[in-house]
Design an enzyme around this catalytic site. Structure first.
Site, PDB file in Angstrom:
ATOM      1  N   LYS A   1       0.822  -1.212   0.000  1.00  0.00           N
ATOM      2  CA  LYS A   1       0.000   0.000   0.000  1.00  0.00           C
ATOM      3  C   LYS A   1       0.856   1.263   0.000  1.00  0.00           C
ATOM      4  O   LYS A   1       0.629   2.168  -0.783  1.00  0.00           O
ATOM      5  CB  LYS A   1      -0.887   0.073   1.254  1.00  0.00           C
ATOM      6  CG  LYS A   1      -1.932  -0.991   1.370  1.00  0.00           C
ATOM      7  CD  LYS A   1      -2.856  -0.716   2.559  1.00  0.00           C
ATOM      8  CE  LYS A   1      -2.184  -0.777   3.914  1.00  0.00           C
ATOM      9  NZ  LYS A   1      -1.798  -2.124   4.358  1.00  0.00           N
TER      10      LYS A   1
ATOM     11  N   ARG B   1     -10.031   1.354   8.521  1.00  0.00           N
ATOM     12  CA  ARG B   1      -9.738  -0.040   8.819  1.00  0.00           C
ATOM     13  C   ARG B   1     -10.918  -0.736   9.479  1.00  0.00           C
ATOM     14  O   ARG B   1     -10.827  -1.925   9.751  1.00  0.00           O
ATOM     15  CB  ARG B   1      -8.544  -0.121   9.773  1.00  0.00           C
ATOM     16  CG  ARG B   1      -7.200  -0.361   9.070  1.00  0.00           C
ATOM     17  CD  ARG B   1      -6.144  -0.356  10.148  1.00  0.00           C
ATOM     18  NE  ARG B   1      -4.948  -1.077   9.844  1.00  0.00           N
ATOM     19  CZ  ARG B   1      -3.818  -0.535   9.367  1.00  0.00           C
ATOM     20  NH1 ARG B   1      -3.774   0.733   9.062  1.00  0.00           N
ATOM     21  NH2 ARG B   1      -2.750  -1.281   9.189  1.00  0.00           N
TER      22      ARG B   1
ATOM     23  N   ARG C   1      10.929  -6.896   5.029  1.00  0.00           N
ATOM     24  CA  ARG C   1      10.855  -5.498   5.433  1.00  0.00           C
ATOM     25  C   ARG C   1      11.465  -5.327   6.827  1.00  0.00           C
ATOM     26  O   ARG C   1      12.169  -4.357   7.088  1.00  0.00           O
ATOM     27  CB  ARG C   1       9.389  -5.032   5.441  1.00  0.00           C
ATOM     28  CG  ARG C   1       9.233  -3.570   5.803  1.00  0.00           C
ATOM     29  CD  ARG C   1       7.865  -3.035   5.443  1.00  0.00           C
ATOM     30  NE  ARG C   1       6.848  -3.386   6.411  1.00  0.00           N
ATOM     31  CZ  ARG C   1       5.548  -3.144   6.242  1.00  0.00           C
ATOM     32  NH1 ARG C   1       5.111  -2.575   5.149  1.00  0.00           N
ATOM     33  NH2 ARG C   1       4.687  -3.485   7.174  1.00  0.00           N
TER      34      ARG C   1
ATOM     35  N   ARG D   1      10.438  -0.850  13.083  1.00  0.00           N
ATOM     36  CA  ARG D   1       9.000  -0.988  13.336  1.00  0.00           C
ATOM     37  C   ARG D   1       8.778  -2.137  14.304  1.00  0.00           C
ATOM     38  O   ARG D   1       9.069  -3.286  14.004  1.00  0.00           O
ATOM     39  CB  ARG D   1       8.253  -1.286  12.025  1.00  0.00           C
ATOM     40  CG  ARG D   1       8.043  -0.068  11.167  1.00  0.00           C
ATOM     41  CD  ARG D   1       7.163  -0.394   9.995  1.00  0.00           C
ATOM     42  NE  ARG D   1       5.845  -0.872  10.401  1.00  0.00           N
ATOM     43  CZ  ARG D   1       4.755  -0.744   9.661  1.00  0.00           C
ATOM     44  NH1 ARG D   1       4.821  -0.141   8.484  1.00  0.00           N
ATOM     45  NH2 ARG D   1       3.604  -1.216  10.074  1.00  0.00           N
TER      46      ARG D   1
ATOM     47  N   ARG E   1      -1.915  -9.123  12.982  1.00  0.00           N
ATOM     48  CA  ARG E   1      -2.368  -8.046  12.087  1.00  0.00           C
ATOM     49  C   ARG E   1      -3.187  -8.612  10.937  1.00  0.00           C
ATOM     50  O   ARG E   1      -4.171  -8.012  10.501  1.00  0.00           O
ATOM     51  CB  ARG E   1      -1.171  -7.236  11.578  1.00  0.00           C
ATOM     52  CG  ARG E   1      -0.488  -6.459  12.707  1.00  0.00           C
ATOM     53  CD  ARG E   1       0.810  -5.829  12.245  1.00  0.00           C
ATOM     54  NE  ARG E   1       0.550  -4.738  11.331  1.00  0.00           N
ATOM     55  CZ  ARG E   1       1.393  -4.339  10.384  1.00  0.00           C
ATOM     56  NH1 ARG E   1       2.554  -4.946  10.227  1.00  0.00           N
ATOM     57  NH2 ARG E   1       1.089  -3.346   9.613  1.00  0.00           N
TER      58      ARG E   1
HETATM   59  P1  AMP Z   1       0.164   0.648   9.014  1.00  0.00           P
HETATM   60  O1  AMP Z   1       1.410   1.451   8.927  1.00  0.00           O
HETATM   61  O2  AMP Z   1      -0.962   1.215   8.170  1.00  0.00           O
HETATM   62  O3  AMP Z   1       0.378  -0.813   8.745  1.00  0.00           O
HETATM   63  O4  AMP Z   1      -0.358   0.749  10.526  1.00  0.00           O
HETATM   64  C1  AMP Z   1       0.422   0.282  11.599  1.00  0.00           C
HETATM   65  C2  AMP Z   1      -0.442   0.160  12.846  1.00  0.00           C
HETATM   66  O5  AMP Z   1      -0.973   1.440  13.199  1.00  0.00           O
HETATM   67  C3  AMP Z   1      -1.651  -0.755  12.732  1.00  0.00           C
HETATM   68  O6  AMP Z   1      -1.335  -2.113  12.943  1.00  0.00           O
HETATM   69  C4  AMP Z   1      -2.543  -0.187  13.840  1.00  0.00           C
HETATM   70  O7  AMP Z   1      -2.084  -0.589  15.121  1.00  0.00           O
HETATM   71  C5  AMP Z   1      -2.288   1.314  13.724  1.00  0.00           C
HETATM   72  N1  AMP Z   1      -3.220   1.931  12.750  1.00  0.00           N
HETATM   73  C6  AMP Z   1      -2.899   2.544  11.571  1.00  0.00           C
HETATM   74  N2  AMP Z   1      -3.995   2.974  10.937  1.00  0.00           N
HETATM   75  C7  AMP Z   1      -5.050   2.628  11.728  1.00  0.00           C
HETATM   76  C8  AMP Z   1      -6.447   2.759  11.612  1.00  0.00           C
HETATM   77  N3  AMP Z   1      -7.011   3.339  10.532  1.00  0.00           N
HETATM   78  N4  AMP Z   1      -7.227   2.275  12.624  1.00  0.00           N
HETATM   79  C9  AMP Z   1      -6.693   1.704  13.707  1.00  0.00           C
HETATM   80  N5  AMP Z   1      -5.380   1.511  13.878  1.00  0.00           N
HETATM   81  C10 AMP Z   1      -4.555   1.968  12.901  1.00  0.00           C
END
Ligand code: AMP
Length: 189
Positions: free
Chosen positions: A13, A88, A127, A135, A146
């Site tokens: 993404k 999400r 990654r 991370r 996840r």
């Molecule tokens: P990402 O970088 O988009 O994979 O997000 C990393 C983490 O941030 C996720 O596993 C969630 O813990 C949190 N997170 C990011 N976006 C959201 C969202 N829209 N709703 C809830 N948690 C989020």
């Protein structure tokens, strides 16, 4: 251009969102990036999100909706945006609909990157190795959580947006270049 890019963790993404940013001169709005910056800066929001993110669970809807609402009000988002990692949950999608209705704007497309779960584990491991552990949520156990969270809470959004008629299904297993080309083709239709 107002876009959402969806897909499970490791689907690519962020990579494709950055390409869309260049192509359409729109900002990328990544809730994950904003939350990681908040953790880094040790803000109250970052402190609240830290443990939740490290486990691979979702940060509360009010927190991420607040982030998005603020960002959508920014001048740079007036011309459009690509949302990466938001919404999400169905509640977040409903909130986004309400925000957009209030602004009198609509989504152009929801890009759904479709990938095979086993391949994701491999991508995330890579990654994790490349990012040198920057991370906390890039490890296999957290990734499995996840993926479960994605399947349970986020995947239903594809049907939600399909009802609105704007989902573009993209094969996310192809090379980065080919995924970019399929997205471009779908958006030009
Ligand atoms: P990402 O970088 O988009 O994979 O997000 C990393 C983490 O941030 C996720 O596993 C969630 O813990 C949190 N997170 C990011 N976006 C959201 C969202 N829209 N709703 C809830 N948690 C989020």
């Amino acid at each position: 251009m107002r876009l959402i890019i969806m897909g499970p963790p490791g689907a690519g993404k962020g990579t494709q969102a950055q390409i869309l940013v260049e192509k359409y001169s729109i900002p990328q709005l990544s809730t994950g990036d904003i939350l990681r910056a908040a953790i880094e800066a040790k803000t109250p929001m970052g402190l609240q999100a830290k443990e939740i993110m490290a486990r691979g669970d979702l940060v509360p809807d009010e927190v991420v909706c607040g982030i998005v609402s603020e960002r959508l009000d920014g001048d740079d988002a007036k011309v459009g945006f690509v949302l990466d990692g938001f919404p999400r949950t169905i509640a977040q999608a409903e909130e986004l609909d309400a925000m957009m209705t209030e602004k009198g704007v609509a989504l152009d497309a929801v890009i759904s990157l479709e990938v095979d779960a086993d391949a994701l584990v491999e991508r995330i491991k890579k990654r994790a190795a490349e990012s040198g552990g920057s991370r906390a949520d890039d490890n296999e156990e957290v990734l499995r959580n996840r993926l479960d969270v994605y399947g349970e809470l986020t995947e239903p959004l594809i049907a939600y947006y399909a009802k609105q008629g704007n989902v573009k299904h993209i094969d996310g297993m192809a090379s980065i270049k080919d995924v970019t080309a399929s997205i471009a083709q779908e958006l030009n239709k």
